[in-house]
Design an enzyme around this catalytic site. Structure first.
Site, PDB file in Angstrom:
ATOM      1  N   ASN A   1      59.970  73.130   2.703  1.00 19.16           N
ATOM      2  CA  ASN A   1      59.020  72.225   2.044  1.00 19.16           C
ATOM      3  C   ASN A   1      57.697  72.196   2.831  1.00 19.16           C
ATOM      4  OD1 ASN A   1      57.618  69.773   1.452  1.00 19.16           O
ATOM      5  ND2 ASN A   1      59.461  68.972   0.473  1.00 19.16           N
TER       6      ASN A   1
ATOM      7  N   LYS B   1      56.500  68.846   4.173  1.00 15.49           N
ATOM      8  CA  LYS B   1      57.195  68.424   5.402  1.00 15.49           C
ATOM      9  C   LYS B   1      56.664  69.199   6.608  1.00 15.49           C
ATOM     10  CE  LYS B   1      61.836  67.439   3.608  1.00 15.49           C
ATOM     11  NZ  LYS B   1      63.255  67.794   3.809  1.00 15.49           N
TER      12      LYS B   1
ATOM     13  N   ASP C   1      66.222  65.703   6.501  1.00 14.36           N
ATOM     14  CA  ASP C   1      66.713  65.479   5.148  1.00 14.36           C
ATOM     15  C   ASP C   1      66.251  64.090   4.758  1.00 14.36           C
ATOM     16  OD1 ASP C   1      68.295  66.877   3.038  1.00 14.36           O
ATOM     17  OD2 ASP C   1      69.250  64.908   2.992  1.00 14.36           O
TER      18      ASP C   1
ATOM     19  N   LYS D   1      49.548  57.695   6.331  1.00 15.64           N
ATOM     20  CA  LYS D   1      50.982  57.843   5.991  1.00 15.64           C
ATOM     21  C   LYS D   1      51.807  58.042   7.266  1.00 15.64           C
ATOM     22  CE  LYS D   1      54.383  60.543   3.456  1.00 15.64           C
ATOM     23  NZ  LYS D   1      54.708  61.757   2.691  1.00 15.64           N
TER      24      LYS D   1
HETATM   25  P1  ITT Z   1      64.123  71.280   2.789  1.00  9.17           P
HETATM   26  O1  ITT Z   1      65.546  70.900   2.451  1.00  9.17           O
HETATM   27  O2  ITT Z   1      63.921  72.756   2.849  1.00  9.17           O
HETATM   28  O3  ITT Z   1      63.614  70.569   4.000  1.00  9.17           O
HETATM   29  P2  ITT Z   1      63.509  69.789   0.396  1.00  9.17           P
HETATM   30  O4  ITT Z   1      62.239  69.415  -0.309  1.00  9.17           O
HETATM   31  O5  ITT Z   1      64.620  70.356  -0.462  1.00  9.17           O
HETATM   32  O6  ITT Z   1      63.151  70.788   1.578  1.00  9.17           O
HETATM   33  P3  ITT Z   1      65.159  67.484   0.940  1.00  9.17           P
HETATM   34  O7  ITT Z   1      66.407  68.126   0.469  1.00  9.17           O
HETATM   35  O8  ITT Z   1      65.199  66.655   2.198  1.00  9.17           O
HETATM   36  O9  ITT Z   1      64.007  68.549   1.196  1.00  9.17           O
HETATM   37  O10 ITT Z   1      64.593  66.621  -0.256  1.00  9.17           O
HETATM   38  C1  ITT Z   1      63.591  65.705  -0.002  1.00  9.17           C
HETATM   39  C2  ITT Z   1      62.911  65.321  -1.288  1.00  9.17           C
HETATM   40  O11 ITT Z   1      62.649  63.904  -1.242  1.00  9.17           O
HETATM   41  C3  ITT Z   1      61.539  65.979  -1.392  1.00  9.17           C
HETATM   42  O12 ITT Z   1      61.618  67.191  -2.111  1.00  9.17           O
HETATM   43  C4  ITT Z   1      60.722  64.919  -2.091  1.00  9.17           C
HETATM   44  O13 ITT Z   1      60.942  65.001  -3.472  1.00  9.17           O
HETATM   45  C5  ITT Z   1      61.326  63.627  -1.567  1.00  9.17           C
HETATM   46  N1  ITT Z   1      60.620  63.177  -0.353  1.00  9.17           N
HETATM   47  C6  ITT Z   1      61.073  63.184   0.938  1.00  9.17           C
HETATM   48  N2  ITT Z   1      60.144  62.747   1.776  1.00  9.17           N
HETATM   49  C7  ITT Z   1      59.060  62.467   1.020  1.00  9.17           C
HETATM   50  C8  ITT Z   1      57.768  62.010   1.312  1.00  9.17           C
HETATM   51  O14 ITT Z   1      57.367  61.797   2.548  1.00  9.17           O
HETATM   52  N3  ITT Z   1      56.929  61.844   0.292  1.00  9.17           N
HETATM   53  C9  ITT Z   1      57.289  62.083  -0.961  1.00  9.17           C
HETATM   54  N4  ITT Z   1      58.485  62.538  -1.333  1.00  9.17           N
HETATM   55  C10 ITT Z   1      59.370  62.734  -0.348  1.00  9.17           C
END
Ligand code: ITT
Length: 195
Positions: A9, A12, A68, A174
């Site tokens: 992501n 992230k 996560d 943020k």
């Molecule tokens: P990785 O597993 O590769 O790290 P991912 O996007 O699939 O990437 P997650 O499984 O942890 O990551 O899912 C987290 C989701 O939650 C992310 O895709 C966003 O939709 C949401 N999310 C998490 N943190 C956020 C933030 O700071 N702002 C907005 N949405 C967030």
């Protein structure tokens, strides 16, 4: 110190780099295309963070960090939670996930739209020692997107700390209050002791 960020992501990656600050040589999955992301079949943020970090660390042998995270909405009994990234389906993008969230909450009044972002950050050392740090931040879900900053559900999340949506917040704003920054401040303190 070299550190590997086990995430696909981009939002992230940006935030984690900022939160780590100086003194780290940072790598991520984009730099190692041969590493396939771990399967996220755990039943908690913590379990999935450990799965992602342990999988990548076993291949990189570097200090490895995985986040996560997700959005926990009270009126939806905690959904989307650990399924936040794929709320609207396996290949769902942020727009589809946000649209689904708005439609499920369409009839929910403002007072009942409470929610929080949660982050579990797993750190795995080159020898396999694993530690998890958690953070959360409170807010409410807006009736429509507000702002274009950040990623994911940010435009729909009105932060109780900032008194504005994360979609309207600068990266620094943020990072001062977010779930990820709260987990990362503990992770960074732990890493500093081991440098
Ligand atoms: P990785 O597993 O590769 O790290 P991912 O996007 O699939 O990437 P997650 O499984 O942890 O990551 O899912 C987290 C989701 O939650 C992310 O895709 C966003 O939709 C949401 N999310 C998490 N943190 C956020 C933030 O700071 N702002 C907005 N949405 C967030």
């Amino acid at each position: 110190m070299q550190i590997f960020l086990a995430t696909t992501n981009e939002g992230k990656v940006r935030e984690l780099k900022d939160l780590l600050g100086t003194g780290f040589e940072v790598f991520c999955l984009k730099d190692f295309p041969e590493i396939t992301p771990a399967v996220e079949d755990g039943s908690s943020f913590k379990e999935n963070a450990v799965k992602k970090a342990a999988h990548a660390a076993s291949l990189t042998k570097m200090w490895t960090l995985a986040d996560d995270s997700g959005l926990v909405v009270d009126a939806l009994n905690g959904a989307p939670g650990i399924y936040s990234a794929r709320f609207a389906g396996g290949n769902a993008d942020d727009a589809a996930n946000n649209a689904k969230l708005l439609s499920l909450l369409a009839d929910i009044p403002e007072a009942e739209r409470t929610a929080r972002f949660v982050s579990a950050v797993a750190l795995v050392s080159p020898t396999g020692e694993t530690t998890v740090f958690e953070g959360s931040c409170e807010g409410t879900i807006l009736f429509a997107a507000d702002g274009t900053e950040g990623f994911g559900y940010d435009p729909l999340f009105y932060s109780a700390d900032l008194h504005k949506s994360f979609g309207q917040a600068s990266a620094d704003e943020k990072n001062a209050v977010s779930h990820r920054s709260r987990a990362m401040s503990k992770a960074c303190a732990y890493l500093k002791e081991r440098k």
